[in-house]
Design a protein around this motif. Structure first.
Motif, PDB file in Angstrom:
ATOM      1  N   TYR A 195       2.655  15.625  -2.034  1.00 19.61           N
ATOM      2  CA  TYR A 195       1.500  15.188  -1.257  1.00 19.61           C
ATOM      3  C   TYR A 195       0.376  14.756  -2.184  1.00 19.61           C
ATOM      4  CZ  TYR A 195       3.552  17.132   2.981  1.00 19.61           C
ATOM      5  OH  TYR A 195       4.373  17.386   4.045  1.00 19.61           O
ATOM      6  N   PHE A 196       0.175  15.519  -3.250  1.00 16.59           N
ATOM      7  CA  PHE A 196      -0.852  15.177  -4.222  1.00 16.59           C
ATOM      8  C   PHE A 196      -0.559  13.837  -4.872  1.00 16.59           C
ATOM      9  CE2 PHE A 196      -2.386  15.267  -8.642  1.00 16.59           C
ATOM     10  CZ  PHE A 196      -3.740  15.330  -8.404  1.00 16.59           C
ATOM     11  N   LYS A 197       0.693  13.593  -5.213  1.00 14.08           N
ATOM     12  CA  LYS A 197       1.068  12.316  -5.833  1.00 14.08           C
ATOM     13  C   LYS A 197       0.843  11.153  -4.869  1.00 14.08           C
ATOM     14  CE  LYS A 197       4.534  14.350  -8.844  1.00 14.08           C
ATOM     15  NZ  LYS A 197       5.960  14.498  -9.124  1.00 14.08           N
ATOM     16  N   ASP A 198       1.155  11.374  -3.581  1.00 10.47           N
ATOM     17  CA  ASP A 198       0.931  10.325  -2.583  1.00 10.47           C
ATOM     18  C   ASP A 198      -0.549   9.955  -2.487  1.00 10.47           C
ATOM     19  OD1 ASP A 198       3.613  10.271  -2.006  1.00 10.47           O
ATOM     20  OD2 ASP A 198       3.434  11.504  -0.181  1.00 10.47           O
ATOM     21  N   TYR A 199      -1.401  10.962  -2.375  1.00  9.95           N
ATOM     22  CA  TYR A 199      -2.830  10.689  -2.248  1.00  9.95           C
ATOM     23  C   TYR A 199      -3.433  10.166  -3.541  1.00  9.95           C
ATOM     24  CZ  TYR A 199      -2.868  12.559   2.412  1.00  9.95           C
ATOM     25  OH  TYR A 199      -2.630  12.737   3.747  1.00  9.95           O
ATOM     26  N   TYR A 200      -2.897  10.594  -4.682  1.00  8.21           N
ATOM     27  CA  TYR A 200      -3.352  10.053  -5.965  1.00  8.21           C
ATOM     28  C   TYR A 200      -3.027   8.564  -6.055  1.00  8.21           C
ATOM     29  CZ  TYR A 200      -3.547   9.141 -10.954  1.00  8.21           C
ATOM     30  OH  TYR A 200      -3.818   8.591 -12.164  1.00  8.21           O
ATOM     31  N   ASN A 201      -1.824   8.184  -5.654  1.00 11.46           N
ATOM     32  CA  ASN A 201      -1.455   6.769  -5.677  1.00 11.46           C
ATOM     33  C   ASN A 201      -2.297   5.952  -4.705  1.00 11.46           C
ATOM     34  OD1 ASN A 201       0.502   6.877  -7.668  1.00 11.46           O
ATOM     35  ND2 ASN A 201       2.107   7.416  -6.229  1.00 11.46           N
ATOM     36  N   LEU A 202      -2.607   6.524  -3.538  1.00 10.97           N
ATOM     37  CA  LEU A 202      -3.458   5.826  -2.583  1.00 10.97           C
ATOM     38  C   LEU A 202      -4.868   5.633  -3.128  1.00 10.97           C
ATOM     39  CD1 LEU A 202      -3.805   4.639   0.266  1.00 10.97           C
ATOM     40  CD2 LEU A 202      -4.565   6.905   0.978  1.00 10.97           C
ATOM     41  N   LYS A 203      -5.419   6.669  -3.743  1.00  9.71           N
ATOM     42  CA  LYS A 203      -6.764   6.552  -4.313  1.00  9.71           C
ATOM     43  C   LYS A 203      -6.783   5.546  -5.463  1.00  9.71           C
ATOM     44  CE  LYS A 203      -9.604  10.118  -4.326  1.00  9.71           C
ATOM     45  NZ  LYS A 203     -10.169  11.421  -4.661  1.00  9.71           N
ATOM     46  N   LEU A 204      -5.750   5.527  -6.282  1.00 11.87           N
ATOM     47  CA  LEU A 204      -5.675   4.569  -7.378  1.00 11.87           C
ATOM     48  C   LEU A 204      -5.561   3.150  -6.838  1.00 11.87           C
ATOM     49  CD1 LEU A 204      -5.580   4.321 -10.460  1.00 11.87           C
ATOM     50  CD2 LEU A 204      -3.095   4.456 -10.293  1.00 11.87           C
ATOM     51  N   TYR A 205      -4.793   2.969  -5.783  1.00  8.91           N
ATOM     52  CA  TYR A 205      -4.641   1.655  -5.159  1.00  8.91           C
ATOM     53  C   TYR A 205      -5.978   1.160  -4.610  1.00  8.91           C
ATOM     54  CZ  TYR A 205      -3.073  -1.855  -1.784  1.00  8.91           C
ATOM     55  OH  TYR A 205      -2.910  -3.010  -1.062  1.00  8.91           O
ATOM     56  N   MET A 230       0.835  -1.192   0.000  1.00 13.04           N
ATOM     57  CA  MET A 230       0.000   0.000   0.000  1.00 13.04           C
ATOM     58  C   MET A 230       0.876   1.252   0.000  1.00 13.04           C
ATOM     59  SD  MET A 230      -3.059   0.672   2.613  1.00 13.04           S
ATOM     60  CE  MET A 230      -4.170   2.012   2.453  1.00 13.04           C
ATOM     61  N   PRO A 231       0.536   2.249  -0.827  1.00 12.66           N
ATOM     62  CA  PRO A 231       1.334   3.484  -0.855  1.00 12.66           C
ATOM     63  C   PRO A 231       1.314   4.206   0.486  1.00 12.66           C
ATOM     64  CG  PRO A 231      -0.179   3.402  -2.713  1.00 12.66           C
ATOM     65  CD  PRO A 231      -0.535   2.265  -1.814  1.00 12.66           C
ATOM     66  N   LYS A 232       2.428   4.815   0.818  1.00 15.67           N
ATOM     67  CA  LYS A 232       2.554   5.554   2.072  1.00 15.67           C
ATOM     68  C   LYS A 232       1.977   6.953   1.902  1.00 15.67           C
ATOM     69  CE  LYS A 232       5.071   2.286   3.864  1.00 15.67           C
ATOM     70  NZ  LYS A 232       4.341   1.107   4.103  1.00 15.67           N
ATOM     71  N   VAL A 233       1.242   7.395   2.922  1.00 16.50           N
ATOM     72  CA  VAL A 233       0.629   8.716   2.893  1.00 16.50           C
ATOM     73  C   VAL A 233       0.943   9.408   4.213  1.00 16.50           C
ATOM     74  CG1 VAL A 233      -1.548   9.966   2.724  1.00 16.50           C
ATOM     75  CG2 VAL A 233      -1.231   7.891   1.427  1.00 16.50           C
ATOM     76  N   GLY A 234       1.118  10.724   4.154  1.00 18.53           N
ATOM     77  CA  GLY A 234       1.352  11.495   5.366  1.00 18.53           C
ATOM     78  C   GLY A 234       2.811  11.659   5.721  1.00 18.53           C
ATOM     79  N   ILE A 235       3.699  11.282   4.827  1.00 19.75           N
ATOM     80  CA  ILE A 235       5.129  11.447   5.053  1.00 19.75           C
ATOM     81  C   ILE A 235       5.488  12.909   4.773  1.00 19.75           C
ATOM     82  CG2 ILE A 235       7.415  10.717   4.293  1.00 19.75           C
ATOM     83  CD1 ILE A 235       6.121   8.077   3.413  1.00 19.75           C
ATOM     84  N   LYS A 236       6.357  13.482   5.592  1.00 18.60           N
ATOM     85  CA  LYS A 236       6.775  14.869   5.377  1.00 18.60           C
ATOM     86  C   LYS A 236       7.504  14.982   4.045  1.00 18.60           C
ATOM     87  CE  LYS A 236       6.253  17.678   8.906  1.00 18.60           C
ATOM     88  NZ  LYS A 236       5.529  18.904   8.799  1.00 18.60           N
TER      89      LYS A 236
END
Length: 74
Positions: A41-51, A28-34
């Motif tokens: 941040y957008f790329k992190d949440y985009y990858n999470l939503k796609l996952y 699972m993609p990591k989200v909330g990392i500094k």
């Protein structure tokens, strides 16, 4: 009924394709990392939503197929 079966198979196949091409073996993609760059941040949440969408498509297709087979048996 065959159209519904075909659509649910396509939904499950699309979800499986997205999952295997982007996320298999990575977890699972990591989200909330500094991050230094705010666009990361957008790329992190985009990858999470796609996952999560790919997992949802797989389960949705399988659940629809199971429901169709149960209705056909009755």
């Amino acid at each position: 009924m065959t159209d519904l079966i075909a659509v649910s198979l396509v939904i499950a196949a699309v979800g499986a394709f997205i999952y295997t091409t982007r996320f298999k073996g990575k977890g699972m993609p990591k989200v909330g990392i500094k991050r230094d760059n705010p666009s990361d941040y957008f790329k992190d949440y985009y990858n999470l939503k796609l996952y999560l969408t790919s997992i949802f498509f797989i389960f949705l297709g399988i659940i629809i197929l199971i429901a169709i087979f149960i209705l056909e048996l009755l």
